[in-house]
Structure formats: structure tokens, C-alpha cells
Enzyme design. Sequence first.
Site, PDB file in Angstrom:
ATOM      1  N   HIS A 270      -7.369  -0.632   5.670  1.00 44.45           N
ATOM      2  CA  HIS A 270      -6.314   0.278   6.146  1.00 44.45           C
ATOM      3  C   HIS A 270      -6.140   1.395   5.115  1.00 44.45           C
ATOM      4  O   HIS A 270      -6.160   2.573   5.453  1.00 44.45           O
ATOM      5  CB  HIS A 270      -5.041  -0.519   6.348  1.00 44.45           C
ATOM      6  CG  HIS A 270      -3.853   0.281   6.774  1.00 44.45           C
ATOM      7  ND1 HIS A 270      -3.773   0.895   8.006  1.00 44.45           N
ATOM      8  CD2 HIS A 270      -2.683   0.572   6.131  1.00 44.45           C
ATOM      9  CE1 HIS A 270      -2.600   1.530   8.097  1.00 44.45           C
ATOM     10  NE2 HIS A 270      -1.930   1.350   6.979  1.00 44.45           N
TER      11      HIS A 270
ATOM     12  N   HIS B 177       4.759  -4.414  10.994  1.00 46.41           N
ATOM     13  CA  HIS B 177       5.152  -3.684  12.204  1.00 46.41           C
ATOM     14  C   HIS B 177       5.263  -4.598  13.423  1.00 46.41           C
ATOM     15  O   HIS B 177       4.483  -5.535  13.570  1.00 46.41           O
ATOM     16  CB  HIS B 177       4.141  -2.571  12.518  1.00 46.41           C
ATOM     17  CG  HIS B 177       4.155  -1.454  11.522  1.00 46.41           C
ATOM     18  ND1 HIS B 177       4.995  -0.372  11.625  1.00 46.41           N
ATOM     19  CD2 HIS B 177       3.434  -1.261  10.387  1.00 46.41           C
ATOM     20  CE1 HIS B 177       4.786   0.450  10.605  1.00 46.41           C
ATOM     21  NE2 HIS B 177       3.845  -0.073   9.835  1.00 46.41           N
TER      22      HIS B 177
ATOM     23  N   ASP C  97      -0.040  -3.719   6.313  1.00 48.35           N
ATOM     24  CA  ASP C  97      -0.640  -3.181   7.538  1.00 48.35           C
ATOM     25  C   ASP C  97      -2.103  -3.613   7.682  1.00 48.35           C
ATOM     26  O   ASP C  97      -2.912  -2.899   8.280  1.00 48.35           O
ATOM     27  CB  ASP C  97      -0.587  -1.642   7.543  1.00 48.35           C
ATOM     28  CG  ASP C  97       0.821  -1.124   7.810  1.00 48.35           C
ATOM     29  OD1 ASP C  97       1.714  -1.928   8.109  1.00 48.35           O
ATOM     30  OD2 ASP C  97       1.010   0.103   7.719  1.00 48.35           O
TER      31      ASP C  97
ATOM     32  N   HIS D  71       0.844  -1.205   0.000  1.00 50.50           N
ATOM     33  CA  HIS D  71       0.000   0.000   0.000  1.00 50.50           C
ATOM     34  C   HIS D  71       0.873   1.246   0.000  1.00 50.50           C
ATOM     35  O   HIS D  71       2.089   1.159   0.126  1.00 50.50           O
ATOM     36  CB  HIS D  71      -1.004  -0.012   1.158  1.00 50.50           C
ATOM     37  CG  HIS D  71      -0.388   0.126   2.515  1.00 50.50           C
ATOM     38  ND1 HIS D  71       0.425  -0.835   3.073  1.00 50.50           N
ATOM     39  CD2 HIS D  71      -0.473   1.109   3.446  1.00 50.50           C
ATOM     40  CE1 HIS D  71       0.805  -0.442   4.279  1.00 50.50           C
ATOM     41  NE2 HIS D  71       0.290   0.733   4.526  1.00 50.50           N
TER      42      HIS D  71
ATOM     43  N   ASP E 225       6.032   4.840   4.890  1.00 48.68           N
ATOM     44  CA  ASP E 225       6.916   3.898   5.587  1.00 48.68           C
ATOM     45  C   ASP E 225       6.960   2.534   4.890  1.00 48.68           C
ATOM     46  O   ASP E 225       7.641   1.620   5.337  1.00 48.68           O
ATOM     47  CB  ASP E 225       6.532   3.758   7.069  1.00 48.68           C
ATOM     48  CG  ASP E 225       5.168   3.141   7.280  1.00 48.68           C
ATOM     49  OD1 ASP E 225       4.184   3.611   6.671  1.00 48.68           O
ATOM     50  OD2 ASP E 225       5.066   2.156   8.049  1.00 48.68           O
ATOM     51  N   HIS E 226       6.232   2.409   3.773  1.00 57.96           N
ATOM     52  CA  HIS E 226       6.245   1.172   2.976  1.00 57.96           C
ATOM     53  C   HIS E 226       6.815   1.396   1.567  1.00 57.96           C
ATOM     54  O   HIS E 226       7.090   0.445   0.856  1.00 57.96           O
ATOM     55  CB  HIS E 226       4.824   0.590   2.864  1.00 57.96           C
ATOM     56  CG  HIS E 226       4.270   0.190   4.196  1.00 57.96           C
ATOM     57  ND1 HIS E 226       4.043  -1.124   4.539  1.00 57.96           N
ATOM     58  CD2 HIS E 226       3.929   0.924   5.284  1.00 57.96           C
ATOM     59  CE1 HIS E 226       3.576  -1.175   5.788  1.00 57.96           C
ATOM     60  NE2 HIS E 226       3.499   0.062   6.250  1.00 57.96           N
TER      61      HIS E 226
ATOM     62  N   HIS F 211       1.478   3.993   1.890  1.00 58.17           N
ATOM     63  CA  HIS F 211       2.068   4.785   2.982  1.00 58.17           C
ATOM     64  C   HIS F 211       3.597   4.877   2.855  1.00 58.17           C
ATOM     65  O   HIS F 211       4.262   3.928   2.447  1.00 58.17           O
ATOM     66  CB  HIS F 211       1.671   4.194   4.333  1.00 58.17           C
ATOM     67  CG  HIS F 211       0.231   4.459   4.669  1.00 58.17           C
ATOM     68  ND1 HIS F 211      -0.486   3.688   5.551  1.00 58.17           N
ATOM     69  CD2 HIS F 211      -0.625   5.410   4.211  1.00 58.17           C
ATOM     70  CE1 HIS F 211      -1.726   4.156   5.629  1.00 58.17           C
ATOM     71  NE2 HIS F 211      -1.836   5.196   4.828  1.00 58.17           N
TER      72      HIS F 211
HETATM   73 ZN   LIG Z   1       3.039   0.834   8.106  1.00 57.74          ZN
HETATM   74 ZN   LIG Z   2       0.076   1.777   6.430  1.00 53.24          ZN
END
Ligand SMILES: [Zn+2]
Ligand SMILES: [Zn+2]
Length: 257
Positions: A108, A168, A130, A52, A56-57, A54
Site C-alpha cells: 500500500h 477502514h 491499510d 503508514h 488519514d492515519h 497517509h
Molecule cells: Zn487509510
Molecule cells: Zn493508506
Amino acid sequence: MHLIPIPAFSDNYIWALHDGQRALVVDPGEANGVARWLEQQGLRLDTILITHHHADHTGGVAELREATGARVIGPIVEPMPEPLQRVGEGETVEVLGLRFDVIEVPGHTAGHIAYYTPDMDGTPLLFCGDTLFSGGCGRLFEGTPAQMLNSLTRLAALPAATRVCCTHEYTLSNLKFAQAVEPGNADLLAYIERCKAQRAQNFPTLPSSIGLEKHINPFLRTREPAVVRSALAHEPGTTDDEVAVFATLREWKNVFK
Ligand SMILES: [Zn+2]
Ligand SMILES: [Zn+2]
């Protein structure tokens, strides 16, 4: 085939698979740790899978692609670091000789996907981003409780032995909430002790498995009488409908300390 979680930021894992020569990484939120690992292991980056949008990905995708020429695969409907191959529900991708099914799991984010292979050295394997965490699930940033419940129900239907690679290390804080929901769950108590011991040595609690999550994760247990009772006690105005129970749990977890 080797499966490794490369730690990133404060609590991310960038999951990596390699066959001794070629590597696959999932959701590289940053490039440095991956580049260092590739060099130390003498591996060539073959493919990057994205679940996805985001940051941090996806934050390390462009740099890694430029440095290695790796192929990038990601979801259809999300903003993505172009160029990439976009895949959706029912499609399969071949990576390092493995076949991954793409499962759309909105909730999410709107276009979140998961990658599932039925056979990695004899065991199924899931990269779920996530969506599903050990003992918990992702926050609903772009989807409804009904969508997320449906997504989790699909993942819960995978074989019990499926190794679950979540992005995570949220396990201990999730389990604190799970225990508030289901204080009488003996499997949960035993799992908490195991995870505390792992974290005390700074080991990951992951991968988890679908079979384990079905015993300890309240978000996969919305039909269990004890979970329903807790949800109704927390939000007395609602019903025992599965979506209502799920929505109550998710909102409760958002404010749980
Ligand atoms: Zn994440
Ligand atoms: Zn995420």
C-alpha cells in the site's frame, strides 16, 4: 484490556486499547474524537502507533502528542510527524504491558508496518492499517503486486484466531467484489448477510479474524481454483501464477462497481 474502534472521517476507525487507566491508539487521522473519548473514559494516552504515512492515519498525531505527551511509534522509511520512535521488521514494542511484534508489510505504501501481539487477554491481535481489509486489501500506491502478495501471505500465516483491526469500514463493498470473484463461496454468502445486518444497525463489521479472512477474502485465496478461474476469465492473457492472479484481482477491483 478493552479494544474499541473510534470512528473518524467517513469510514476510518482509530483503534484504541485501554486498561482502565492508560490508552493506546493506532493511526489517529484526527485528534478531536480521540481527545473526547479519552476525557469521557478518564484515560491517559500512553502511546500512539502509526502504520503508514497517509494523512488519514497521521493527521491527529502532533495535536494528540502535544496535548497528552504520548509516546509516538511509527515506521522507519516513511515521512512521519517527528519526533517519534521508528521501528522496523523484527523489532518489538512494549505498550500497556503488551508485546507487539513489528511486521513490515510493503505494498500500500513502501514502508507500511503492522503491529502484532500474540496474546491480548488470551487472543492474538493485529493492527494492519491499510494492508489487509475484511474481504479486501489496500490499493498499491507505492508497491508492486508481488510485494503486497508477500505482505498479505505473511499476515495470513498468523494464527486463525488473530483479531484483525483494519483501519477502514470497506467490508460490504469489498464483499461485493469478492462475490463477483467467487459466486459459489458459501462462507462468503453467510458472511455478507452477517455484515449487512451489522451495518444496518451502524455497528462495525470489524475486527475480523485471520481464520475468517482466509475463507472469504479473494486476495488471500489466489491459489484457490475458483479464484484462479475467475482471474483468468477476467484477464485471459495471463497465467495462473499467484502474483499474476493477485495483480489481476487488484486491477479488477480498482475499476469494479
Ligand atoms: Zn487509510
Ligand atoms: Zn493508506
